[in-house]
Scaffold this motif. Structure first.
Motif, PDB file in Angstrom:
ATOM      1  N   LEU A   1       2.979  19.385 116.592  1.00 52.50           N
ATOM      2  CA  LEU A   1       2.180  18.215 116.239  1.00 52.50           C
ATOM      3  C   LEU A   1       1.870  18.274 114.750  1.00 52.50           C
ATOM      4  O   LEU A   1       1.544  19.336 114.213  1.00 52.50           O
ATOM      5  N   TYR A   2       1.956  17.118 114.082  1.00 53.01           N
ATOM      6  CA  TYR A   2       1.666  17.030 112.664  1.00 53.01           C
ATOM      7  C   TYR A   2       0.402  16.203 112.428  1.00 53.01           C
ATOM      8  O   TYR A   2       0.144  15.224 113.135  1.00 53.01           O
ATOM      9  N   GLY A   3      -0.353  16.576 111.407  1.00 52.73           N
ATOM     10  CA  GLY A   3      -1.530  15.804 111.017  1.00 52.73           C
ATOM     11  C   GLY A   3      -1.904  16.132 109.584  1.00 52.73           C
ATOM     12  O   GLY A   3      -1.651  17.244 109.098  1.00 52.73           O
ATOM     13  N   HIS A   4      -2.501  15.173 108.899  1.00 52.87           N
ATOM     14  CA  HIS A   4      -2.869  15.389 107.499  1.00 52.87           C
ATOM     15  C   HIS A   4      -4.060  16.339 107.375  1.00 52.87           C
ATOM     16  O   HIS A   4      -4.951  16.382 108.240  1.00 52.87           O
ATOM     17  N   ASN A   5      -4.079  17.066 106.270  1.00 53.77           N
ATOM     18  CA  ASN A   5      -5.190  17.957 105.922  1.00 53.77           C
ATOM     19  C   ASN A   5      -6.164  17.164 105.057  1.00 53.77           C
ATOM     20  O   ASN A   5      -6.137  17.239 103.834  1.00 53.77           O
ATOM     21  N   MET A   6      -7.028  16.375 105.695  1.00 50.43           N
ATOM     22  CA  MET A   6      -7.949  15.518 104.955  1.00 50.43           C
ATOM     23  C   MET A   6      -9.114  16.343 104.388  1.00 50.43           C
ATOM     24  O   MET A   6      -9.631  17.251 105.046  1.00 50.43           O
TER      25      MET A   6
ATOM     26  N   PHE B   1      -1.956  32.038 113.370  1.00 46.19           N
ATOM     27  CA  PHE B   1      -2.029  30.987 112.357  1.00 46.19           C
ATOM     28  C   PHE B   1      -1.560  31.581 111.039  1.00 46.19           C
ATOM     29  O   PHE B   1      -1.856  32.726 110.710  1.00 46.19           O
ATOM     30  N   GLU B   2      -0.793  30.772 110.294  1.00 47.12           N
ATOM     31  CA  GLU B   2      -0.104  31.311 109.129  1.00 47.12           C
ATOM     32  C   GLU B   2       0.212  30.214 108.113  1.00 47.12           C
ATOM     33  O   GLU B   2       0.214  29.023 108.437  1.00 47.12           O
ATOM     34  N   ASP B   3       0.480  30.632 106.894  1.00 49.60           N
ATOM     35  CA  ASP B   3       1.078  29.761 105.891  1.00 49.60           C
ATOM     36  C   ASP B   3       2.583  29.849 106.091  1.00 49.60           C
ATOM     37  O   ASP B   3       3.197  30.884 105.819  1.00 49.60           O
ATOM     38  N   ALA B   4       3.173  28.769 106.605  1.00 49.50           N
ATOM     39  CA  ALA B   4       4.581  28.782 106.995  1.00 49.50           C
ATOM     40  C   ALA B   4       5.427  28.022 105.986  1.00 49.50           C
ATOM     41  O   ALA B   4       4.995  27.009 105.426  1.00 49.50           O
ATOM     42  N   VAL B   5       6.648  28.493 105.770  1.00 52.85           N
ATOM     43  CA  VAL B   5       7.575  27.823 104.866  1.00 52.85           C
ATOM     44  C   VAL B   5       7.966  26.475 105.451  1.00 52.85           C
ATOM     45  O   VAL B   5       8.380  26.382 106.617  1.00 52.85           O
ATOM     46  N   ASN B   6       7.805  25.430 104.685  1.00 53.32           N
ATOM     47  CA  ASN B   6       8.182  24.091 105.126  1.00 53.32           C
ATOM     48  C   ASN B   6       9.685  24.038 105.379  1.00 53.32           C
ATOM     49  O   ASN B   6      10.484  24.343 104.496  1.00 53.32           O
TER      50      ASN B   6
ATOM     51  N   GLY C   1      -2.283  22.469 100.706  1.00 58.51           N
ATOM     52  CA  GLY C   1      -2.726  22.312  99.339  1.00 58.51           C
ATOM     53  C   GLY C   1      -1.880  23.014  98.307  1.00 58.51           C
ATOM     54  O   GLY C   1      -2.254  23.094  97.132  1.00 58.51           O
ATOM     55  N   THR C   2      -0.713  23.533  98.709  1.00 61.85           N
ATOM     56  CA  THR C   2       0.156  24.245  97.765  1.00 61.85           C
ATOM     57  C   THR C   2       1.421  23.456  97.467  1.00 61.85           C
ATOM     58  O   THR C   2       2.411  24.012  97.020  1.00 61.85           O
ATOM     59  N   GLY C   3       1.404  22.160  97.736  1.00 67.40           N
ATOM     60  CA  GLY C   3       2.598  21.363  97.509  1.00 67.40           C
ATOM     61  C   GLY C   3       3.465  21.304  98.751  1.00 67.40           C
ATOM     62  O   GLY C   3       2.996  21.525  99.866  1.00 67.40           O
ATOM     63  N   ASN C   4       4.747  21.037  98.575  1.00 65.89           N
ATOM     64  CA  ASN C   4       5.640  20.863  99.715  1.00 65.89           C
ATOM     65  C   ASN C   4       6.305  22.143 100.188  1.00 65.89           C
ATOM     66  O   ASN C   4       7.023  22.131 101.188  1.00 65.89           O
ATOM     67  N   ARG C   5       6.068  23.252  99.502  1.00 66.35           N
ATOM     68  CA  ARG C   5       6.769  24.488  99.849  1.00 66.35           C
ATOM     69  C   ARG C   5       6.257  25.098 101.140  1.00 66.35           C
ATOM     70  O   ARG C   5       7.026  25.664 101.917  1.00 66.35           O
ATOM     71  N   GLU C   6       4.963  25.006 101.379  1.00 60.45           N
ATOM     72  CA  GLU C   6       4.368  25.641 102.550  1.00 60.45           C
ATOM     73  C   GLU C   6       3.521  24.657 103.349  1.00 60.45           C
ATOM     74  O   GLU C   6       3.071  23.634 102.832  1.00 60.45           O
ATOM     75  N   ARG C   7       3.317  25.005 104.607  1.00 61.30           N
ATOM     76  CA  ARG C   7       2.407  24.298 105.491  1.00 61.30           C
ATOM     77  C   ARG C   7       1.498  25.328 106.161  1.00 61.30           C
ATOM     78  O   ARG C   7       1.841  26.511 106.240  1.00 61.30           O
ATOM     79  N   PHE C   8       0.338  24.879 106.612  1.00 62.16           N
ATOM     80  CA  PHE C   8      -0.515  25.758 107.415  1.00 62.16           C
ATOM     81  C   PHE C   8      -0.244  25.435 108.876  1.00 62.16           C
ATOM     82  O   PHE C   8      -0.353  24.278 109.293  1.00 62.16           O
ATOM     83  N   ALA C   9       0.146  26.444 109.634  1.00 66.05           N
ATOM     84  CA  ALA C   9       0.552  26.245 111.024  1.00 66.05           C
ATOM     85  C   ALA C   9      -0.319  27.075 111.960  1.00 66.05           C
ATOM     86  O   ALA C   9      -0.515  28.276 111.741  1.00 66.05           O
ATOM     87  N   VAL C  10      -0.851  26.429 112.980  1.00 62.88           N
ATOM     88  CA  VAL C  10      -1.666  27.089 114.000  1.00 62.88           C
ATOM     89  C   VAL C  10      -0.873  27.041 115.307  1.00 62.88           C
ATOM     90  O   VAL C  10      -0.495  25.963 115.777  1.00 62.88           O
ATOM     91  N   HIS C  11      -0.614  28.206 115.892  1.00 55.23           N
ATOM     92  CA  HIS C  11       0.214  28.301 117.086  1.00 55.23           C
ATOM     93  C   HIS C  11      -0.642  28.598 118.313  1.00 55.23           C
ATOM     94  O   HIS C  11      -1.514  29.473 118.268  1.00 55.23           O
ATOM     95  N   ALA C  12      -0.370  27.896 119.400  1.00 51.32           N
ATOM     96  CA  ALA C  12      -1.157  28.071 120.628  1.00 51.32           C
ATOM     97  C   ALA C  12      -0.233  28.119 121.834  1.00 51.32           C
ATOM     98  O   ALA C  12       0.803  27.432 121.878  1.00 51.32           O
ATOM     99  N   VAL C  13      -0.606  28.914 122.824  1.00 49.92           N
ATOM    100  CA  VAL C  13       0.183  29.059 124.042  1.00 49.92           C
ATOM    101  C   VAL C  13      -0.527  28.374 125.199  1.00 49.92           C
ATOM    102  O   VAL C  13      -1.755  28.437 125.325  1.00 49.92           O
TER     103      VAL C  13
END
Length: 262
Positions: free
Chosen positions: A141-146, A186-191, A239-251
């Motif tokens: 799921l994607y959502g903006h970091n407002m 949860f991690e800073d993941a490479v886009n 907030g680091t540009g397009n290189r990374e995303r913050f990803a939260v993983h759940a089972v």
């Protein structure tokens, strides 16, 4: 005397220039602020009108499926692209309580609200390569970091010490079932990296992928996974540009069929 007058004039000009600069900044900032406020208020009202939460004991078994009801019929009338509703247990602490949309296009709801109108906040939406019935073993799921914490803006709070311990669970509601999730990483993941790969099936490759998600976590959650588990990733910019995303993983740890959503 002339020097004093010249200095006074310069100060006045600088003061006027400063005022004009402030006015110009406000001219651009106020419309953005109003747009964000309007979007947040619209989603707050939508949640109030759509989600009914009965009084319940959080210690009671399956309270998350018995006490929470989502009016999907109303949502579908508003927009047939609605496929689910995501709700964290304490929306005041983790302000995620939104419809989930699916269009088959990852750009469609980036800047559109549930009514299809322009909105900086966009919508929470499902990855285009996933199945909208959430039958995939791995989905995103994607959502903006407002900045005001709306949409997926509160996900960054998982980087705060101790926050995960108190906020490990959320539920994904569909017309047919309520899926209970526990966050395990949860991690800073490479886009565009491995986190954004779709199409896993049970087996060694999937088990290796799950192990990598666990190993990449900022916090060791001690959650155990196996290759039969269904995993949902919540992804937002960090907030680091397009290189990374913050990803939260759940089972997914439980599933309850829904007989009535109203």
């Amino acid at each position: 005397m002339k020097q004093k007058k010249g200095g006074a004039l310069l100060r006045r000009l600088l003061f006027i220039a400063a005022l004009l600069g402030i006015a110009a900044a406000l001219y651009h900032l106020i419309p953005d602020w109003m747009s964000h406020w309007k979007s947040a208020e619209a989603y707050r009202q939508l949640a109030e009108d759509t989600v009914t939460v009965e009084d319940s004991d959080p210690q009671e078994k399956d309270w998350w499926s018995k006490a929470v009801h989502v009016a999907f019929e109303d949502l579908k009338q508003q927009n047939p692209d609605v496929v689910a509703w995501i709700r964290f247990d304490d929306p005041e602490a983790v302000n995620i309580n939104y419809p989930v949309l699916y269009s088959g296009d990852n750009s469609h709801y980036l800047k559109k609200d549930i009514n299809g109108e322009y909105s900086d906040a966009g919508c929470i939406f499902l990855e285009k390569l996933n199945k909208p019935d959430f039958s995939d073993y791995y989905a995103i799921l994607y959502g903006h970091n407002m900045r005001d914490g709306t949409m997926f803006g509160d996900l960054k709070r998982y980087k705060e010490a101790g926050f995960y311990d108190e906020h490990q669970f959320f539920t994904l509601y569909t017309e047919d079932a309520a899926y209970r999730y526990q966050i395990f990483s949860f991690e800073d993941a490479v886009n565009g990296g491995p986190v954004y790969q779709i199409g896993f099936q049970p087996g060694g490759e999937y088990q290796k992928f799950l192990s990598e998600l666990l190993a990449a976590s900022i916090v060791d959650t001690n959650v155990k996974l196996n290759q039969q588990d269904h995993v949902l990733t919540l992804s937002t910019c960090n907030g680091t540009g397009n290189r990374e995303r913050f990803a939260v993983h759940a089972v997914c740890i439980d599933e309850q069929k829904v007989t009535e959503n109203s």
